[in-house]
Structures are given as C-alpha cells and as structure tokens.
Write an enzyme that holds these catalytic residues in place. Structure first.
Site, short mmCIF file in Angstrom:
data_model
loop_
_atom_site.label_atom_id
_atom_site.label_comp_id
_atom_site.label_asym_id
_atom_site.label_seq_id
_atom_site.Cartn_x
_atom_site.Cartn_y
_atom_site.Cartn_z
N ASP A 27 12.04 42.54 61.20
CA ASP A 27 11.79 41.55 60.14
C ASP A 27 13.09 41.09 59.49
O ASP A 27 14.06 41.84 59.43
CB ASP A 27 10.87 42.19 59.08
CG ASP A 27 10.26 41.16 58.15
OD1 ASP A 27 10.16 39.98 58.55
OD2 ASP A 27 9.88 41.53 57.03
N TRP A 32 17.78 35.83 57.01
CA TRP A 32 19.14 35.81 57.58
C TRP A 32 19.60 34.35 57.71
O TRP A 32 20.74 34.02 57.37
CB TRP A 32 19.12 36.48 58.97
CG TRP A 32 20.45 36.56 59.64
CD1 TRP A 32 21.34 37.60 59.59
CD2 TRP A 32 21.07 35.55 60.46
NE1 TRP A 32 22.46 37.31 60.33
CE2 TRP A 32 22.32 36.06 60.87
CE3 TRP A 32 20.68 34.28 60.89
CZ2 TRP A 32 23.19 35.34 61.70
CZ3 TRP A 32 21.55 33.55 61.70
CH2 TRP A 32 22.79 34.09 62.11
N ASN A 75 1.01 35.92 62.28
CA ASN A 75 2.10 34.95 62.47
C ASN A 75 1.62 33.62 63.06
O ASN A 75 2.34 32.62 63.01
CB ASN A 75 3.22 35.54 63.35
CG ASN A 75 4.02 36.65 62.69
OD1 ASN A 75 4.53 37.54 63.35
ND2 ASN A 75 4.13 36.62 61.37
C1 IPE Z 1 5.92 41.56 60.57
O1 IPE Z 1 6.73 40.69 59.87
C2 IPE Z 1 5.62 40.99 61.93
C3 IPE Z 1 6.72 41.00 62.86
C4 IPE Z 1 7.90 41.51 62.65
C5 IPE Z 1 6.44 40.39 64.13
P1 IPE Z 1 6.12 39.59 58.88
O2 IPE Z 1 7.28 38.87 58.30
O3 IPE Z 1 5.12 38.78 59.60
O4 IPE Z 1 5.38 40.49 57.82
P2 IPE Z 1 5.06 40.23 56.30
O5 IPE Z 1 4.54 38.83 56.19
O6 IPE Z 1 6.35 40.40 55.55
O7 IPE Z 1 4.08 41.29 55.92
C1 IPE Z 2 10.64 38.43 61.73
O1 IPE Z 2 11.38 37.66 60.87
C2 IPE Z 2 10.22 37.67 62.95
C3 IPE Z 2 8.78 37.39 63.04
C4 IPE Z 2 7.89 37.75 62.17
C5 IPE Z 2 8.33 36.64 64.19
P1 IPE Z 2 10.70 36.70 59.78
O2 IPE Z 2 10.56 35.35 60.40
O3 IPE Z 2 9.47 37.29 59.24
O4 IPE Z 2 11.83 36.68 58.69
P2 IPE Z 2 11.66 36.72 57.11
O5 IPE Z 2 10.81 37.90 56.79
O6 IPE Z 2 11.02 35.43 56.73
O7 IPE Z 2 13.05 36.87 56.59
MG MG Z 3 9.07 38.50 57.66
#
Ligand code: IPE
Ligand code: IPE
Ligand code: MG
Length: 249
Positions: A27, A32, A75
């Site tokens: 995550d 980033w 997602n």
């Molecule tokens: C968890 O991250 C899912 C993956 C890393 C694929 P999310 O960004 O989707 O989770 P939440 O929304 O912070 O719970």
């Molecule tokens: C994790 O990074 C990747 C996926 C969930 C696919 P995020 O896209 O959730 O990144 P943040 O949490 O918004 O920083």
């Molecule tokens: Mg995330």
C-alpha cells in the site's frame, strides 16, 4: 521433516528460522506519487520495481511462499483509468518477469476472482502460471480481485452444496476442511504479514488465514520499500515469540 518436496522446510537466516509464508499488503503507491506531484499511476509504475525486489529477495532467502495483495475486490471501485493502468501494469509485469521466474524456479499462482480480470490479463496470467507450474523454488501468489470475505463466501457455498448432495456430513466441517475450500488450499497460513503505507488495518486480506499471523506495519510507502527494510522486518520476526494462545513456557 517434510517429505513432500513441493513443501520446503522453513528457511533460516543467521541460524534463526525465517517465515515459510510471507504475505504483503503493498500500500501507498498513490501517496508516493502525490508527494511528488505525480499522477497516482506513476506510483503504481514505481511500485512494480518494489515487487521485483521483494520477489527476488524472498527467493534468495529461500522463503517458500510469498503472497502479494495486488488488487482487492474493493479496488474495482476506483476510477476506470486507474483500474486500466493497474491491469496494464500487471500484464507488463507478468511478461517482463516470466523469464526470471523460470530461471529462478518460481511458480506463479493467483488467488482471487480471476474470471473478473480483463481477458488479455487473464490469458497472460494463465500462460505464466502454466509455464511455471513445475517450479518448486518458491510459490509466488498474486492476490488479484481478491477479497477475504468473498473467498469465505465461496467456500461456504461449496461446502453447503456438498452437504446438500450428502457428500459431506456437517460434523466433518473443521478448520482443515474450510482451509481446503479456500484459494490458498494446500499452503501453510502466513507466518508474517507486512503492510506498507502505515494503515493499521487488514483491508479484507486473507481473513481466515491470518488468525495467528505476526503483523508488521511500516509507514514506508510501497514504492520506497527496499531489500534492507524487508530483511530488517524478517529479523524482527525472528525475535518474536509466537504463543498460539499457550503460555511462553
Ligand atoms: C489494500 O490497499 C489493497 C491492496 C494493497 C491491493 P487499499 O489501499 O485498497 O486499502 P484501504 O482502502 O486503505 O483499506
Ligand atoms: C496500493 O497503493 C496499490 C493498490 C491498492 C492497487 P494505493 O493505490 O492504495 O496507494 P495509496 O494508499 O492511495 O497511497
Ligand atoms: Mg491504499
């Protein structure tokens, strides 16, 4: 000793046991990118390099099972452009890594609703799974369109239908039987769950399987996650006392 060659014993680092199964919630890609005034998609692109680092390091250390949360059932609610970019990056990653997986004895597996993925991604995924199916060095499990609750629902439906057909007696429903109806059938439960990005939650990941998993949350954003930090977390794991509800003695 384990007699099944497909299930290696736990590896060691400096004489101490390492986890047999590491699971990661990757995550922080979006944050980033935002910190750098970039599009979120650039964060996902950079995140692919961290995936490569973690896969290589796990393999070098002899960790037999690595499960990476790449895309959750939730997602799918992200903007279409971001989903499309993630799917494109996944396909690109599979294509660029297949040779290295073959050379390093890595078997690719996917957990999740694979039939929900776009057809081109799914066919690339299935192809890499097929060509790596005899590899025994490490199982790389990608959690794709994965949700822990959806996985449990699927298992319950399967089990109920067996009961209805009189193939199964309700008395036979045990921990092991439920485990055998999950995507992770045949794999040990994760010993260690690492979450990057600092959130103190499990976000629907491996709900059944992490009952006794050690958890480590780092505030490092996924694209910045390094080999050094990973090894540091593994060393922290080695110092923990896992009691499984018993006393320390
Ligand atoms: C968890 O991250 C899912 C993956 C890393 C694929 P999310 O960004 O989707 O989770 P939440 O929304 O912070 O719970
Ligand atoms: C994790 O990074 C990747 C996926 C969930 C696919 P995020 O896209 O959730 O990144 P943040 O949490 O918004 O920083
Ligand atoms: Mg995330």
């Amino acid at each position: 000793m384990n007699s099944d060659p497909a299930v290696p014993d736990a590896p060691r680092l400096d004489g101490l046991l390492l986890p047999r199964h590491v699971a990661m919630i990757m995550d922080g890609n979006g944050r980033w990118a935002r910190k750098r005034m970039l599009n979120r998609i650039r964060g996902h692109e950079k995140g692919a390099d961290a995936v490569r680092t973690v896969v290589r390091t796990s393999r070098e250390l002899g960790i037999p099972y690595l499960t990476l949360y790449a895309f959750s059932t939730e997602n799918w609610e992200r903007p279409e452009t971001e989903i499309a970019a993630l799917m494109m990056l996944l396909k690109r990653f599979l294509k660029s890594e297949q040779q290295e997986m073959l050379e390093n004895g890595i078997r690719l597996n996917a957990v999740g609703q694979i039939d929900h993925l776009p057809a081109d991604v799914r066919s690339t995924l299935e192809k890499v799974m097929m060509i790596t199916q005899h590899n025994m060095g490490m199982l790389l499990n990608l959690a794709l369109s994965y949700g822990g609750r959806a996985e449990i629902i699927r298992a319950v439906r399967d089990i109920v239908s067996k009961v209805q057909k009189n193939e199964l007696d309700p008395e036979q429903i045990t921990d092991d039987l439920i485990g055998d109806h999950l995507y992770t059938r045949g794999m040990p439960d994760p010993d260690l769950l690492i979450r990057t990005g600092g959130e103190m939650r499990v976000s629907n990941f491996l709900l059944w399987q992490i009952a006794y998993t050690e958890i480590f949350v780092t505030s490092t954003l996924w694209p910045d996650f390094s080999k050094e930090e990973y090894i540091g977390i593994l060393r922290d794991f080695q110092k923990r006392e896992r009691r499984f509800g018993k006393t320390g003695a």
